[in-house]
Design an enzyme around this catalytic site. Structure first.
Site, PDB file in Angstrom:
ATOM      1  N   LYS A  26      44.385  25.940  45.101  1.00 30.95           N
ATOM      2  CA  LYS A  26      44.779  24.702  46.100  1.00 30.95           C
ATOM      3  C   LYS A  26      43.619  23.988  46.433  1.00 30.95           C
ATOM      4  O   LYS A  26      43.603  22.721  46.254  1.00 30.95           O
ATOM      5  CB  LYS A  26      45.308  25.657  47.291  1.00 30.95           C
ATOM      6  N   ARG A  95      44.518  27.637  55.336  1.00 26.36           N
ATOM      7  CA  ARG A  95      45.447  27.942  54.194  1.00 26.36           C
ATOM      8  C   ARG A  95      44.820  28.936  52.977  1.00 26.36           C
ATOM      9  O   ARG A  95      43.559  28.512  52.841  1.00 26.36           O
ATOM     10  CB  ARG A  95      46.086  27.031  53.442  1.00 26.36           C
ATOM     11  N   GLY A 104      53.183  32.508  48.322  1.00 29.53           N
ATOM     12  CA  GLY A 104      53.746  33.270  49.448  1.00 29.53           C
ATOM     13  C   GLY A 104      53.117  34.774  49.495  1.00 29.53           C
ATOM     14  O   GLY A 104      53.499  35.313  50.451  1.00 29.53           O
ATOM     15  N   MET A 106      49.832  35.440  50.226  1.00 33.58           N
ATOM     16  CA  MET A 106      48.640  35.815  51.152  1.00 33.58           C
ATOM     17  C   MET A 106      49.053  34.594  52.524  1.00 33.58           C
ATOM     18  O   MET A 106      50.167  34.180  52.664  1.00 33.58           O
ATOM     19  CB  MET A 106      47.444  35.121  50.713  1.00 33.58           C
ATOM     20  N   ARG A 340      50.038  21.667  42.089  1.00 38.94           N
ATOM     21  CA  ARG A 340      49.738  22.902  41.220  1.00 38.94           C
ATOM     22  C   ARG A 340      50.272  22.685  39.889  1.00 38.94           C
ATOM     23  O   ARG A 340      51.775  22.147  39.950  1.00 38.94           O
ATOM     24  CB  ARG A 340      49.829  24.112  41.806  1.00 38.94           C
ATOM     25  N   HIS A 456      59.901  58.801  27.893  1.00 33.28           N
ATOM     26  CA  HIS A 456      60.467  58.735  26.533  1.00 33.28           C
ATOM     27  C   HIS A 456      61.468  57.741  26.413  1.00 33.28           C
ATOM     28  O   HIS A 456      61.546  56.960  25.514  1.00 33.28           O
ATOM     29  CB  HIS A 456      60.799  60.281  26.078  1.00 33.28           C
ATOM     30  N   SER A 781      45.610  52.243   9.317  1.00 39.47           N
ATOM     31  CA  SER A 781      46.505  51.997  10.354  1.00 39.47           C
ATOM     32  C   SER A 781      46.392  52.906  11.513  1.00 39.47           C
ATOM     33  O   SER A 781      46.210  54.001  11.521  1.00 39.47           O
ATOM     34  CB  SER A 781      47.836  52.172   9.861  1.00 39.47           C
ATOM     35  N   CYS A 849      50.152  50.082  14.293  1.00 44.62           N
ATOM     36  CA  CYS A 849      51.396  50.543  14.111  1.00 44.62           C
ATOM     37  C   CYS A 849      51.828  51.238  15.319  1.00 44.62           C
ATOM     38  O   CYS A 849      52.993  51.809  15.594  1.00 44.62           O
ATOM     39  CB  CYS A 849      51.892  51.426  12.876  1.00 44.62           C
ATOM     40  N   TYR A 869      46.814  43.148  10.285  1.00 41.59           N
ATOM     41  CA  TYR A 869      48.268  42.877  10.687  1.00 41.59           C
ATOM     42  C   TYR A 869      48.503  43.989  11.647  1.00 41.59           C
ATOM     43  O   TYR A 869      47.704  44.495  12.126  1.00 41.59           O
ATOM     44  CB  TYR A 869      49.154  43.448   9.427  1.00 41.59           C
TER      45      TYR A 869
END
Length: 897
Positions: A26, A95, A104, A106, A340, A456, A781, A849, A869
Site C-alpha cells: 500500500k 492503515r 481484510g 489486518m 494494487r 492416504h 529417480s 517420481c 524431468y
C-alpha cells in the site's frame, strides 16, 4: 532489526513501487501514484522494519517517535491544519500495508485525531455540518475500541442498532446530529467499561496506539492463517500508512468506491466496481448499505467519473496489469486512496495475461509469470451447478478438488463390481488403506469420515485426479449405510461430493465439465477451442513448453492412465508401480510366492505371474510408444500381500476350540508369524524383497524385456527403464543389476531394444553415498515420498491426523513436507545426490517420481537442482508443464502474487 540511525519513516514523495518489502504494497503504491502526479492525500509510511523491531521487543525502535513527529509536522504544514487543533483539526487514517496483499486480514483506524474539543472544529470545517462531525467521532471510537483495545465489536453494533430502532431508521444515514452525539456518549461508556479507562483525548496518543495495534495485527489469528494459506513468509511484518483524511461522508456530493480496470472474475475488459454515496470506506467493505454499480457514478458526478476513468487507464498502463483501486470523492474532488495489482480468479488470470500480450503491454514470458499451476489446476476441475439448489448433507475437508456424483458403496470390491457394470460410485470409508486402491480407482470420488489433506485417501486421490472429501467426522458409518444429522443414506443411494469446498450433497447435482480438460483431451470442437479462456490457456501453455528445460513424465500403472497422460502432454512414464499390478485376483499368486516352502512352489507361482506381467507391459509400452517408460520393480510393504495375522490367529483358535481340523491354517499362521514385521515400511520390501525371494525380480525383468522385444518386432519403439527400489548400498544395486543384465542380454539379443537400469533414491543413505551408487546406475529417480518419510522420521500414515495440524499452527511447518518439498532438509539430500552422482557419471539421468513432482513450488526446486524431468499423476501433467516453464524464467522479479 534496524541499525542505529536507520530511517523508519518515508514521505510519499520519497518512495516508489519497487520498495514493497520496506514500505509494504500500500505504501509503495501510494508513493508511486504520488510520483505519477495523481491526486493522493498527503501522508507518510512507517516501514516494515519498524514493525519487525516492535514485534521482536514489544516496543518501538529508538528514534521512531522523533521521525514520526518530524513527518507529522511536515504533513500538518502541507495540509495547513494541526492534529488535535480544536478549531481546525487535521485527522489521519492509520492503515496496514504488507508487502503482499492480505485484504481484510489486518487493521485500519480512521478519523484519528478527533476528541471532545476538536469535534466542534470538524463541524465548522465542514460548513457547520454537525451530523458529519459526530458521525466521524462515533466511527473513531468504534474502530479504535475494537481494533486497538479489543472492545467487543458487537457491543458497538448493538448500540448503533438500538439507536436506529429508537429513531425508526433503516440505516445510519437517518440518524441526526443529536442521535449521533448521544451515540458517541454511549460508545465512550462502552469503551470505559471494557478497558477500565476513558477514551484517549490526546491525538498523538491515539496515533501511537493505533500504529502499534496495526503492528500487532500482523500476528492476529486470521492474518497468520491467511499467510499460511498463501505461503507468505511470517517474518516480513507490515508497514503503517498515516494519511490525511478525506471524507466521503460529507453529503450526497461525496462518497467512496472500489474500481477494477478489468473484471477480476472473468478477465473481460470494461468498467467494474461499486460506489456508495455519503459514506466512508469501511461502509463499502462492511456491506451495511447497498452499493451502486460504478458506471452509475456517471450520472451522479460526471466530472469525477471521467477523471476516474482517465486515472484507471493511466494506472493499468503504468502497472501493465489489472489494477484494484480504492477512491473517495470529497465534495466533488476525487482522491486516490490505494491501488494494487488486483487479485483475480484463475480464469481471469489466464485471460488477462493473454489479453495484455495481445495489446503489446507484456511479453509472453511475463504472461507466464502471471499465472500459476495452482490456477491451472482450478480450471481443470469439474464443478457443480449449485443453481440446482442441492440438499446439503454435511461438510468435510476438500482434499482433492473436483465434483463427483455416484452411488454410495462401502467397500472396494463393491466399488469395482458396480463400476464394471457401468455404474458411477462414491466410495465411503471411515478411512482408506492400500487394500482399497482398486475401489478408489473404480470410484468417481472418495468420502472418508477420518483424515485430512495428507491422509492416504487424499494423497492417492490427488495422484489419480479423483475427487476426495476427507474428515467428514459427522458421518456414522455402518456396513451398508451412513447416518448424518438424522438422515440415513443407504448403499446404492446417490450422493454428490465437492472436493474443493468439502460439501456433500444428497442425490445427483448437475456437473459442468471443465472446458480446459476437454482442450487437453482434444475433445473440443473448433468453435469451442476459440473461446477466450481456452485460447489463453493454449497460448500460455505453448510458451511454457517452448521455454522449459525440465521434461514432464507421468506416474501411471495402466495403459488407460498412460494414454490420458500422453494426451495431457506427458513425455514418458517416470514411475510404473508394479505392486499395483498384483492386487485383486493376482494377490493370491504373490502370497503363494512369498510363503513358498520349496523351490518348486516358488517356480510355479512365478511361472503363473510371468505372462500376466508381460501382458501388462505390452499394453503400457504400446500406449507410450517412442517414449521412455520407467518400471519400478515390486516394492510393497510385505503385509499388504500376506493374510491378516489377527484373522488367521482367530480362525485357528476358534477351530481348535471346536475340535475342527485346523492344520492348514495353523501352518499358514506359523509362516505369516515368521514374516510378520513390527514396522513394515522399514522391513522386507524393495530391493530387499528381490534379494531374499529368488526369481521375483528376474520374472519382472524378463516380462519387461520380452514385452519390449515383442513390440519392437511389431515395428514400435519401446524404451524400457528398469528401476530398482529402496537401494541403500551400492552392493545391493550391483547384485540386482548383474542378474538384470544377464536376462536382458538373453532376451533382447539383436532386437535393437535398449534397456536402462537405474535406481530410486529414497533412502537417506543412498543420497549420501550417491557417488558410489552412480557407478552402477544409468539413472536416479528420487522417490521423495519415502525420502521425506525417512528423512523426517515420520510415519506418513500416522502423523497427519496425530500432530501435523499442531505443527502447522505453531509455524514449525509452513506447509506439510509431504505436499511441498522440504528444501532445507530433504531438498539438500537431493542436491547432494544429484551433484555427487553427476560428478561420477556426467551423463547420469536424474528425475523425480514422488508426489512432489506435480507440486508447483517443488517443480521450481527441481529445476534449480538441474534434474532432467519430473513425473507426476496424469492429471497434474499440465500443471507441471506450466510450472517447469515458469521455473525457467524466474530469474527476473515479478509482481504477480
Amino acid at each position: 532489526m534496524g541499525n542505529a540511525g536507520e530511517k523508519y519513516v518515508y514521505d510519499f514523495s520519497e518512495g516508489h513501487k519497487g520498495l514493497k518489502e520496506l514500505l509494504g504494497g500500500k505504501g509503495a503504491n501510494l508513493a508511486e501514484m504520488t510520483r505519477m502526479g495523481l491526486p493522493v492525500p498527503a501522508g507518510f509510511t512507517v516501514t516494515t522494519r519498524a514493525c519487525q523491531a516492535y514485534l521482536a521487543t514489544g516496543d518501538n525502535p529508538a528514534g521512531l517517535a522523533e521521525e514520526i513527529d518530524s513527518h507529522l509536522a511536515a504533513l500538518e504544514s502541507a495540509m495547513g491544519r494541526r492534529l488535535g487543533d480544536a478549531s481546525d483539526p487535521l485527522l489521519v487514517s492509520v492503515r496496514s500495508g504488507a508487502a503482499f496483499s492480505m485484504p481484510g486480514m489486518m487493521e485500519t483506524v480512521l478519523n484519528v485525531g478527533l476528541n471532545d474539543e476538536s469535534v466542534a472544529g470538524l463541524a465548522a470545517q465542514a460548513g457547520g455540518n454537525e451530523r458529519f462531525a459526530w458521525d466521524s467521532y462515533r466511527r473513531l471510537i468504534q474502530m479504535f475500541g475494537k481494533t486497538v483495545c479489543d472492545v467487543p465489536g458487537e457491543e458497538f453494533s448493538n448500540a448503533l442498532e438500538e439507536a436506529k430502532t429508537a429513531r425508526g431508521a433503516t440505516d445510519d444515514l437517518h440518524l441526526d446530529a443529536a442521535d449521533l452525539q448521544a451515540l458517541v456518549d454511549r460508545f465512550k461508556r462502552i469503551f470505559a467499561k471494557n478497558t477500565g479507562h476513558d477514551f484517549p483525548q490526546d491525538p498523538k496518543e491515539q496515533l501511537r496506539l493505533a500504529m502499534e495495534a496495526v503492528f500487532r495485527s500482523w500476528n492476529a489469528e486470521r492474518a497468520v492463517l491467511y499467510r499460511r494459506q498463501e505461503r507468505i513468509p511470517a517474518d516480513l511484518g507490515t508497514a503503517v500508512n498515516v494519511v490525511a483524511m478525506v471524507f466521503g461522508n460529507l453529503g450526497p456530493d461525496s462518497g467512496t468506491g472500489v474500481a477494477f480496470t478489468r473484471d477480476p472474475a472473468s478477465g473481460a475488459q470494461g468498467i467494474y466496481g461499486d460506489y456508495l454515496q455519503n459514506a466512508q470506506g469501511e461502509d463499502v467493505v462492511a456491506g451495511i448499505r447497498n452499493t451502486i454499480p460504478l458506471d452509475e457514478l456517471r450520472t451522479l458526478d460526471r466530472r469525477s467519473y471521467d477523471e476516474l476513468l482517465t486515472i484507471m487507464a493511466k494506472l493499468e498502463g503504468h502497472y501493465r496489469d489489472l489494477c484494484d483501486i480504492e477512491f473517495t470523492i470529497e465534495r466533488g474532488k476525487l482522491w486516490m486512496l490505494q491501488t494494487r495489482v488486483g487479485k483475480r480468479t484463475a480464469g481471469a488470470a489466464f485471460r488477462i495475461a493473454a489479453q495484455l500480450v495481445g495489446e503489446g503491454m507484456i511479453s509472453l514470458d511475463e504472461a507466464l509469470r502471471r499465472v500459476s499451476g495452482a490456477q491451472l489446476a482450478q480450471l481443470m476441475f469439474p464443478r457443480f451447478d449449485l443453481a440446482a439448489d442441492p440438499v446439503a448433507l454435511t461438510k468435510g475437508i476438500g482434499a482433492s478438488p473436483g465434483a463427483a456424483v455416484g452411488k454410495v458403496v462401502f467397500s472396494a470390491p463393491r466399488a469395482v463390481e458396480l463400476a464394471a457394470a457401468g455404474e458411477q460410485v462414491i466410495l465411503v470409508r471411515r478411512e482408506t488403506n492400500p487394500e482399497d486402491l482398486a475401489g478408489m480407482i473404480a470410484a468417481q470420488g472418495i468420502l472418508t469420515a477420518r483424515g485430512g489433506k495428507t491422509s492416504h485417501a487424499a494423497v492417492v486421490a490427488r495422484g489419480m485426479g479423483r475427487t476426495c472429501v476427507c474428515g467428514a467426522d459427522q458421518l456414522e458409518i455402518a456396513a451398508d449405510r451412513f447416518t448424518v444429522a438424522g438422515r440415513t443414506v443407504n448403499e446404492g443411494d446417490v450422493i454428490s461430493i465437492d472436493g474443493t469446498t468439502g460439501c456433500v450433497y444428497l442425490d445427483a447435482v448437475p456437473v459442468r465439465p471443465s472446458e480446459v480438460v476437454q482442450y487437453f483431451e482434444g475433445t473440443l470442437s473448433s468453435a469451442e477451442a476459440e473461446v477466450p479462456l481456452v485460447d489463453a490457456v493454449h497460448k500460455i501453455m505453448s510458451h511454457a513448453d517452448a521455454t522449459r528445460d525440465l521434461a514432464v513424465r507421468t506416474n501411471a500403472d495402466t495403459a488407460d492412465d498412460a494414454a490420458r497422460a500422453r494426451r495431457f502432454g506427458a513425455e514418458g512414464i517416470g514411475l510404473c508401480r508394479t505392486e499395483h499390478m498384483f492386487l485383486g485376483d493376482r494377490r493370491e499368486l504373490v502370497e503363494r510366492l512369498i510363503l513358498a516352502a520349496t523351490p518348486g512352489e516358488r517356480s510355479d507361482a512365478l511361472a503363473a505371474l510371468l505372462p500376466l506381467q508381460r501382458a501388462d507391459f505390452v499394453d503400457l509400452f504400446r500406449a507410450m510408444d517412442g517414449l521412455p517408460v520407467t518400471v519400478r520393480l515390486i516394492d510393497p510393504p510385505l503385509h499388504e500381500f500376506l493374510p491378516s495375522l489377527e484373522e488367521l490367529a482367530v480362525n485357528v483358535a476358534v477351530a481348535r476350540e471346536r475340535g475342527e481340523d485346523h492344520a492348514e491354517d495353523a501352518e499358514l499362521l506359523d509362516a505369516v508369524r515368521r514374516m510378520h514385521e513390527q514396522n513394515p515400511m522399514l522391513g522386507l520390501r524393495g530391493v530387499r524383497l528381490g534379494l531374499v525371494i529368488p526369481g521375483l525380480f528376474a520374472m519382472q525383468v524378463r516380462a519387461i524385456t520380452e514385452a519390449a522385444v515383442q513390440l519392437a518386432g511389431e515395428g514400435l519403439d519401446p524404451h524400457p527403464e528398469i528401476m530398482v527400489p529402496l537401494v541403500g548400498a551400492v552392493q545391493e544395486l550391483e547384485m540386482v543389476r548383474q542378474e538384470c543384465e544377464q536376462i536382458v542380454a538373453e532376451v533382447v539379443a539383436d532386437s535393437g531394444v535398449n534397456v536402462l537400469i537405474g535406481t530410486m533414491i529414497e533412502v537417506p543413505r543412498a543420497a549420501l553415498t550417491a557417488g558410489q551408487i552412480a557407478e552402477a546406475a544409468d539413472f536416479f529417480s528420487f522417490g521423495t515420498n519415502d525420502l521425506t518419510q525417512m528423512g523426517w522420521g515420520f510415519s506418513r500414515d500416522d502423523v497427519e491426523g496425530a500432530f501435523f495440524w499442531r505443527y502447522l499452527e505453531l509455524g514449525i511447518f509452513g506447509i506439510s513436507p509431504f505436499e511441498s518439498i522440504d528444501r532445507e532438509g530433504v531438498g539438500r539430500l537431493i542436491r547432494i545426490a544429484a551433484e555427487e552422482g553427476r560428478a561420477v557419471r556426467p551423463e547420469l539421468k536424474l528425475g523425480v517420481c514422488g508426489e512432489h513432482g506435480g507440486d508447483p513450488e517443488s517443480v521450481h526446486f527441481f529445476h534449480e537442482v538441474g534434474l532432467d524431468y519430473v513425473s507426476c499423476s496424469p492429471f497434474r501433467v499440465p500443471v507441471a508443464r506450466l510450472e517447469a516453464g515458469r521455473a525457467a524464467i524466474t530469474g527476473e522479479d515479478s509482481d504477480s502474487r
